[in-house]
Design a protein around this motif. Structure first.
Motif, PDB file in Angstrom:
ATOM      1  N   CYS A  45    -103.179  17.945  23.140  1.00  0.00           N
ATOM      2  CA  CYS A  45    -103.366  16.897  24.128  1.00  0.00           C
ATOM      3  C   CYS A  45    -102.797  15.560  23.656  1.00  0.00           C
ATOM      4  CB  CYS A  45    -104.847  16.751  24.448  1.00  0.00           C
ATOM      5  SG  CYS A  45    -105.211  15.401  25.593  1.00  0.00           S
ATOM      6  N   ILE A  46    -103.128  15.158  22.444  1.00  0.00           N
ATOM      7  CA  ILE A  46    -102.680  13.852  21.961  1.00  0.00           C
ATOM      8  C   ILE A  46    -101.177  13.818  21.782  1.00  0.00           C
ATOM      9  CG2 ILE A  46    -103.025  14.371  19.510  1.00  0.00           C
ATOM     10  CD1 ILE A  46    -103.650  11.017  21.281  1.00  0.00           C
ATOM     11  N   GLN A  47    -100.583  14.915  21.340  1.00  0.00           N
ATOM     12  CA  GLN A  47     -99.147  14.932  21.143  1.00  0.00           C
ATOM     13  C   GLN A  47     -98.387  14.937  22.469  1.00  0.00           C
ATOM     14  OE1 GLN A  47     -97.679  14.339  18.340  1.00  0.00           O
ATOM     15  NE2 GLN A  47     -99.600  14.376  17.158  1.00  0.00           N
ATOM     16  N   GLU A  48     -98.960  15.588  23.482  1.00  0.00           N
ATOM     17  CA  GLU A  48     -98.333  15.582  24.803  1.00  0.00           C
ATOM     18  C   GLU A  48     -98.419  14.189  25.430  1.00  0.00           C
ATOM     19  OE1 GLU A  48    -100.238  18.632  27.039  1.00  0.00           O
ATOM     20  OE2 GLU A  48     -99.002  20.253  26.193  1.00  0.00           O
ATOM     21  N   LEU A  49     -99.537  13.515  25.221  1.00  0.00           N
ATOM     22  CA  LEU A  49     -99.672  12.152  25.743  1.00  0.00           C
ATOM     23  C   LEU A  49     -98.682  11.221  25.051  1.00  0.00           C
ATOM     24  CD1 LEU A  49    -103.545  11.726  26.027  1.00  0.00           C
ATOM     25  CD2 LEU A  49    -101.911  11.875  27.919  1.00  0.00           C
ATOM     26  N   LYS A  50     -98.479  11.425  23.772  1.00  0.00           N
ATOM     27  CA  LYS A  50     -97.570  10.568  23.005  1.00  0.00           C
ATOM     28  C   LYS A  50     -96.138  10.679  23.528  1.00  0.00           C
ATOM     29  CE  LYS A  50     -96.108   8.076  19.470  1.00  0.00           C
ATOM     30  NZ  LYS A  50     -94.676   8.336  19.496  1.00  0.00           N
ATOM     31  N   THR A  51     -95.758  11.867  23.961  1.00  0.00           N
ATOM     32  CA  THR A  51     -94.396  12.057  24.443  1.00  0.00           C
ATOM     33  C   THR A  51     -94.247  11.577  25.888  1.00  0.00           C
ATOM     34  OG1 THR A  51     -94.912  14.332  25.143  1.00  0.00           O
ATOM     35  CG2 THR A  51     -93.989  14.009  22.943  1.00  0.00           C
TER      36      THR A  51
ATOM     37  N   HIS B  81    -100.109 -12.316  29.316  1.00  0.00           N
ATOM     38  CA  HIS B  81     -98.918 -12.725  30.053  1.00  0.00           C
ATOM     39  C   HIS B  81     -97.876 -13.203  29.044  1.00  0.00           C
ATOM     40  CE1 HIS B  81    -100.808 -12.650  34.091  1.00  0.00           C
ATOM     41  NE2 HIS B  81    -101.891 -12.829  33.368  1.00  0.00           N
ATOM     42  N   ASN B  82     -97.089 -12.286  28.572  1.00  0.00           N
ATOM     43  CA  ASN B  82     -96.117 -12.601  27.535  1.00  0.00           C
ATOM     44  C   ASN B  82     -94.840 -11.821  27.822  1.00  0.00           C
ATOM     45  OD1 ASN B  82     -94.631 -13.140  25.300  1.00  0.00           O
ATOM     46  ND2 ASN B  82     -96.142 -12.419  23.804  1.00  0.00           N
ATOM     47  N   LEU B  83     -93.844 -12.505  28.318  1.00  0.00           N
ATOM     48  CA  LEU B  83     -92.609 -11.836  28.709  1.00  0.00           C
ATOM     49  C   LEU B  83     -91.815 -11.328  27.513  1.00  0.00           C
ATOM     50  CD1 LEU B  83     -91.378 -14.206  31.572  1.00  0.00           C
ATOM     51  CD2 LEU B  83     -92.642 -12.072  31.772  1.00  0.00           C
ATOM     52  N   THR B  84     -92.162 -11.764  26.300  1.00  0.00           N
ATOM     53  CA  THR B  84     -91.419 -11.338  25.119  1.00  0.00           C
ATOM     54  C   THR B  84     -92.028 -10.104  24.472  1.00  0.00           C
ATOM     55  OG1 THR B  84     -92.703 -12.758  23.630  1.00  0.00           O
ATOM     56  CG2 THR B  84     -90.746 -13.721  24.676  1.00  0.00           C
ATOM     57  N   ILE B  85     -93.095  -9.564  25.063  1.00  0.00           N
ATOM     58  CA  ILE B  85     -93.754  -8.398  24.471  1.00  0.00           C
ATOM     59  C   ILE B  85     -92.771  -7.229  24.387  1.00  0.00           C
ATOM     60  CG2 ILE B  85     -94.646  -7.489  26.644  1.00  0.00           C
ATOM     61  CD1 ILE B  85     -97.166  -6.668  25.144  1.00  0.00           C
ATOM     62  N   GLN B  86     -92.778  -6.520  23.287  1.00  0.00           N
ATOM     63  CA  GLN B  86     -91.836  -5.429  23.076  1.00  0.00           C
ATOM     64  C   GLN B  86     -92.565  -4.090  23.003  1.00  0.00           C
ATOM     65  OE1 GLN B  86     -88.465  -5.845  22.975  1.00  0.00           O
ATOM     66  NE2 GLN B  86     -88.906  -7.985  23.468  1.00  0.00           N
ATOM     67  N   LYS B  87     -91.883  -3.054  23.482  1.00  0.00           N
ATOM     68  CA  LYS B  87     -92.447  -1.704  23.423  1.00  0.00           C
ATOM     69  C   LYS B  87     -92.071  -1.094  22.052  1.00  0.00           C
ATOM     70  CE  LYS B  87     -92.129   0.771  27.159  1.00  0.00           C
ATOM     71  NZ  LYS B  87     -91.627   1.470  28.362  1.00  0.00           N
ATOM     72  N   TRP B  88     -92.903  -1.374  21.069  1.00  0.00           N
ATOM     73  CA  TRP B  88     -92.576  -0.990  19.700  1.00  0.00           C
ATOM     74  C   TRP B  88     -93.233   0.314  19.287  1.00  0.00           C
ATOM     75  CZ3 TRP B  88     -97.118  -0.681  16.966  1.00  0.00           C
ATOM     76  CH2 TRP B  88     -98.206  -1.395  17.486  1.00  0.00           C
ATOM     77  N   PHE B  89     -93.921   0.976  20.179  1.00  0.00           N
ATOM     78  CA  PHE B  89     -94.746   2.112  19.773  1.00  0.00           C
ATOM     79  C   PHE B  89     -93.940   3.323  19.324  1.00  0.00           C
ATOM     80  CE2 PHE B  89     -97.219  -0.301  22.885  1.00  0.00           C
ATOM     81  CZ  PHE B  89     -98.194  -0.751  22.017  1.00  0.00           C
ATOM     82  N   GLY B  90     -92.705   3.435  19.770  1.00  0.00           N
ATOM     83  CA  GLY B  90     -91.905   4.575  19.354  1.00  0.00           C
ATOM     84  C   GLY B  90     -91.640   4.585  17.861  1.00  0.00           C
ATOM     85  N   ASP B  91     -91.622   3.407  17.220  1.00  0.00           N
ATOM     86  CA  ASP B  91     -91.356   3.307  15.787  1.00  0.00           C
ATOM     87  C   ASP B  91     -92.633   3.161  14.958  1.00  0.00           C
ATOM     88  OD1 ASP B  91     -88.634   3.354  16.361  1.00  0.00           O
ATOM     89  OD2 ASP B  91     -88.597   1.179  16.680  1.00  0.00           O
TER      90      ASP B  91
END
Length: 399
Positions: free
Chosen positions: A393-399, A278-288
């Motif tokens: 499969c893995i590359q399609e999931l990543k996108t 439960h952390n409202l400051t969590i960021q979606k950093w996975f694209g980088d």
């Protein structure tokens, strides 16, 4: 079979009486409910011909609206390629006959709860008409019954299944033969992993509060089977990959605000001991996020080790990388896609456990040569997926 032949279980009549005394129901409204009950009971007496009385589909030109728990218009042809139309109402007929599900009680309950059920979906406000409410309520009835039957039959709990078989071997609902009942069993159990993964895909999810109500308040099924419905769901999901991330061992916990749907239970059962962050400051950093590929790491003398203890990835100074195995079966891509969508919608409450794993693997697997490196170290077990399909499969999931 008439509802007059089914005695309401404890609490059903009280539920109807309570709603009747706290809401003003006109004679016209009551007549509409009566007509609706008769219509549904007609389908239950002849499930094979239920398609003849099926409500017309909504506008087929509607675009797919994203929702909290899936594609909301999937009720029009629910699993047409997976579930034969005539089997839909057989599940309802069996639930009313064997387990005392009362159609009238269900309708009264859902008329009170339909707004709550709609709230589980996004982008549907303009379609919440009276006619669509009826179709929605029927859709949930059919799919709740199918889901409960499937979870019991595929739970892996011998005592539970034996009790179920003992009940259904007594007699048959009106309009159903022994062959019809056997078709139900064969349909669910023929390819159990495919059935389980289908019921866990995003496009199937239905509100869990309704599943609980059908199992407890609206039928007597919970009086015949000891486990609570969420424990049956845990057993139902057991053994289906991804089965890492500290699977619970007899600790059938429930989040503070309850479960949203079956996919939520599946995800919850595969998170670490501390459960959701439960952390409202969590960021979606996975694209980088980026790490070298498997072949690049191998050239730098990195050693890959399979880790089955729930570690997504760990890397030591001794150039040892421990990785959770990436398991792929014919049903895996759709299931993994559903987990990613779930985390994307609920990330504030559940974190990015599976998303981070997919991002890590997508960085490691850039070419088929990378796949071969991890396959040689048993991190990608041998399945029907060849190197090319693993990579795709893995590359399609990543996108």
């Amino acid at each position: 079979m008439s509802n007059d032949d089914i005695q309401p279980v404890d609490g059903d009549q009280e539920l109807v009486d309570e709603i009747s005394t706290t809401t003003e129901t006109s004679n016209d409204d009551q007549e509409l409910v009566d007509e609706w009950v008769v219509e549904i009971e007609g389908r239950l007496e002849n499930p094979d011909n239920s398609h003849a009385t099926r409500r017309p589909s909504m506008d087929s030109n509607l675009e797919e609206y994203p929702s909290i728990i899936g594609n909301w218009q999937c009720w029009d042809d629910f699993g047409a390629s997976f579930i034969p139309e005539h089997l839909k109402w057989i599940f309802v007929a069996s639930m009313t006959h064997y387990f005392g599900l009362n159609v009238r009680s269900y309708i009264v309950y859902m008329q009170e709860k339909v707004d709550l059920a709609w709230s589980y979906y996004r982008g549907v406000d303009q379609f919440r008409t009276a006619e669509n409410n009826k179709r929605f309520i029927e859709h949930l009835l059919v799919n709740c019954c199918f889901l409960i039957f499937s979870m019991i039959l595929l739970s892996g709990e011998k005592e539970l299944k034996d009790s179920w078989y003992e009940i259904i071997n007594k007699d048959n609902p009106k309009g159903l033969s022994d062959k019809d009942i056997q078709n139900i069993i064969d349909f669910i159990t023929r390819e159990p992993n495919q059935t389980v993964s289908y019921l866990l895909t995003m496009n199937y999810q239905i509100p869990w509060f309704l599943v609980e109500a059908v199992y407890t308040e609206l039928s007597n099924i919970n009086k015949l089977f000891a486990p609570p419905i969420h424990k049956i769901a845990y057993l139902f999901c057991d053994g289906l990959p991804p089965d890492y991330f500290n699977i619970i061992d007899g600790d059938y916990t429930v989040p503070e605000d309850g479960f949203k749907h079956l996919l939520h239970i599946f995800h919850w059962s595969r998170t670490p001991d501390e459960k959701y962050v439960h952390n409202l400051t969590i960021q979606k950093w996975f694209g980088d996020f980026h790490i070298p590929s498997a072949t690049e790491l191998q050239l730098s003398q990195t050693v890959f080790i399979k880790d089955e203890d729930g570690t997504i990835m760990s890397y030591s100074d001794r150039r040892v990388m421990q990785l959770t195995p990436w398991e792929l079966y014919n049903y895996s891509p759709k299931l993994y896609e559903s987990l990613l969508r779930f985390e994307d919608l609920y990330f504030i409450r559940c974190g990015y456990l599976f998303s981070s794993y997919v991002t890590c693997m997508a960085s490691l697997l850039q070419t088929e040569a990378d796949v071969r490196v991890l396959r040689a170290n048993d991190i990608i077990p041998s399945t029907s997926f060849d190197d090319k399909n693993v990579l795709r499969c893995i590359q399609e999931l990543k996108t």
